[in-house]
Design a protein around this motif. Sequence first.
Motif, PDB file in Angstrom:
ATOM      1  N   UNK A 198      -3.109   9.459   6.331  1.00  0.00           N
ATOM      2  CA  UNK A 198      -2.363   8.588   5.415  1.00  0.00           C
ATOM      3  C   UNK A 198      -1.262   7.812   6.133  1.00  0.00           C
ATOM      4  N   UNK A 199      -0.596   8.453   7.094  1.00  0.00           N
ATOM      5  CA  UNK A 199       0.510   7.792   7.802  1.00  0.00           C
ATOM      6  C   UNK A 199       0.034   6.513   8.500  1.00  0.00           C
ATOM      7  N   UNK A 200      -1.153   6.577   9.085  1.00  0.00           N
ATOM      8  CA  UNK A 200      -1.696   5.404   9.768  1.00  0.00           C
ATOM      9  C   UNK A 200      -1.935   4.277   8.767  1.00  0.00           C
ATOM     10  N   UNK A 201      -2.591   4.594   7.646  1.00  0.00           N
ATOM     11  CA  UNK A 201      -2.892   3.591   6.636  1.00  0.00           C
ATOM     12  C   UNK A 201      -1.595   2.992   6.079  1.00  0.00           C
ATOM     13  N   UNK A 202      -0.582   3.827   5.857  1.00  0.00           N
ATOM     14  CA  UNK A 202       0.703   3.361   5.331  1.00  0.00           C
ATOM     15  C   UNK A 202       1.362   2.381   6.303  1.00  0.00           C
ATOM     16  N   UNK A 203       1.359   2.724   7.589  1.00  0.00           N
ATOM     17  CA  UNK A 203       1.916   1.829   8.600  1.00  0.00           C
ATOM     18  C   UNK A 203       1.194   0.494   8.628  1.00  0.00           C
ATOM     19  N   UNK A 204      -0.132   0.521   8.454  1.00  0.00           N
ATOM     20  CA  UNK A 204      -0.925  -0.697   8.452  1.00  0.00           C
ATOM     21  C   UNK A 204      -0.641  -1.546   7.203  1.00  0.00           C
ATOM     22  N   UNK A 205      -0.410  -0.894   6.064  1.00  0.00           N
ATOM     23  CA  UNK A 205      -0.087  -1.644   4.842  1.00  0.00           C
ATOM     24  C   UNK A 205       1.235  -2.393   5.002  1.00  0.00           C
ATOM     25  N   UNK A 206       2.197  -1.772   5.678  1.00  0.00           N
ATOM     26  CA  UNK A 206       3.474  -2.455   5.935  1.00  0.00           C
ATOM     27  C   UNK A 206       3.251  -3.644   6.873  1.00  0.00           C
ATOM     28  N   UNK A 207       2.468  -3.427   7.924  1.00  0.00           N
ATOM     29  CA  UNK A 207       2.214  -4.501   8.902  1.00  0.00           C
ATOM     30  C   UNK A 207       1.479  -5.678   8.243  1.00  0.00           C
ATOM     31  N   UNK A 208       0.607  -5.374   7.295  1.00  0.00           N
ATOM     32  CA  UNK A 208      -0.105  -6.430   6.580  1.00  0.00           C
ATOM     33  C   UNK A 208       0.876  -7.341   5.844  1.00  0.00           C
ATOM     34  N   UNK A 209       1.851  -6.738   5.162  1.00  0.00           N
ATOM     35  CA  UNK A 209       2.825  -7.534   4.411  1.00  0.00           C
ATOM     36  C   UNK A 209       3.728  -8.332   5.346  1.00  0.00           C
ATOM     37  N   UNK A 210       4.026  -7.777   6.506  1.00  0.00           N
ATOM     38  CA  UNK A 210       4.816  -8.510   7.497  1.00  0.00           C
ATOM     39  C   UNK A 210       4.065  -9.771   7.931  1.00  0.00           C
ATOM     40  N   UNK A 211       2.778  -9.626   8.211  1.00  0.00           N
ATOM     41  CA  UNK A 211       1.959 -10.770   8.619  1.00  0.00           C
ATOM     42  C   UNK A 211       1.895 -11.824   7.510  1.00  0.00           C
ATOM     43  N   UNK A 212       1.779 -11.367   6.264  1.00  0.00           N
ATOM     44  CA  UNK A 212       1.668 -12.295   5.140  1.00  0.00           C
ATOM     45  C   UNK A 212       2.974 -13.040   4.880  1.00  0.00           C
ATOM     46  N   UNK A 213       4.103 -12.348   4.989  1.00  0.00           N
ATOM     47  CA  UNK A 213       5.388 -12.963   4.658  1.00  0.00           C
ATOM     48  C   UNK A 213       5.990 -13.766   5.815  1.00  0.00           C
TER      49      UNK A 213
END
Length: 311
Positions: A200-215
């Motif tokens: 889960x920690x990996x997926x959570x980190x990736x979800x944050x990185x996704x929003x960084x890329x989008x914003x």
Amino acid sequence: MANQSFLPVIPVATPEFKSGFIAIIGRPNVGKSTLMNHLVGQKIAITSPVAQTTRNRLRGILTTPQAQIIFVDTPGIHKPHHELGKVLVQNAVSAINNADVVLFVVDASSDCGGGDRYIAEILQKSQTPVVLGLNKTDLQGETREKLNESYQEICQENWQMINFSAVTGEGLESLQQELINKLDYGPYYYPPDLVTDQPERFIIGELIREQILLFTKEEIPHSVAVTVEKMEEGEKLTKIYAAINVERNSQKSIMIGHKGSMLKQIGSASRQQMQKLLSGKVYLELFVKVEPKWRQSRLRLAEFGYQVVDD
């Protein structure tokens, strides 16, 4: 002794059951992660209009009555410009030889390009069976025949070419069946209800990185790494503390934004995605660190989870 009844159950496969590992290969931004998410039926890989979004080889698991397919979503193969890029391309290329089947995904909404031909040359040297997947066929329109012909030129005699759209789902049933056809008979590698082998920690980190890329879009395209520092799971609330690592102070200022506005936006959007993943309320705290030239350092890359994968 632990109660064995709580361990996940891996069934015994019938003689007709098929299984294996399928490496999803292609240039950056051709829709590999979107495709894997659609096939496994759940968002496990981040997607973004920014190229080279995928960094780690992420496994998605699809189990049907016929087969268990383990998809390996790889970083886009491109000309690397720093140590991180070299690691990503090495990992993608090594996945080819370790897979049972390669799914070579191209963006069929435009003509075959030099990057596609480069990957095709790599695959010609491999003994691994290949399916050439023409993605984004929903965007082809009246030019479908002409565009398909441009990819026919790189398609080898023993490759199967299939049109599909990872967004609309068109052609995915045919693609899935063709991949199963190419697999050998084999066992279940994972419990049938599992969709990824990543924690889960990996997926959570990736979800944050996704929003960084989008914003942040092009302002901080690939200079960011996310590390989940602490995770506290309660009955009603999961508390998550994560660090956003950038390379320069100017990037830190962009990431935080005026009076913290950018960081609040990223945090709010990330939290909404996490609540879907964890099926419960989430408290998320983000902080930004400056790690100069981390993409050039093998030590820092390893600390952030980017290592050359040989297995």
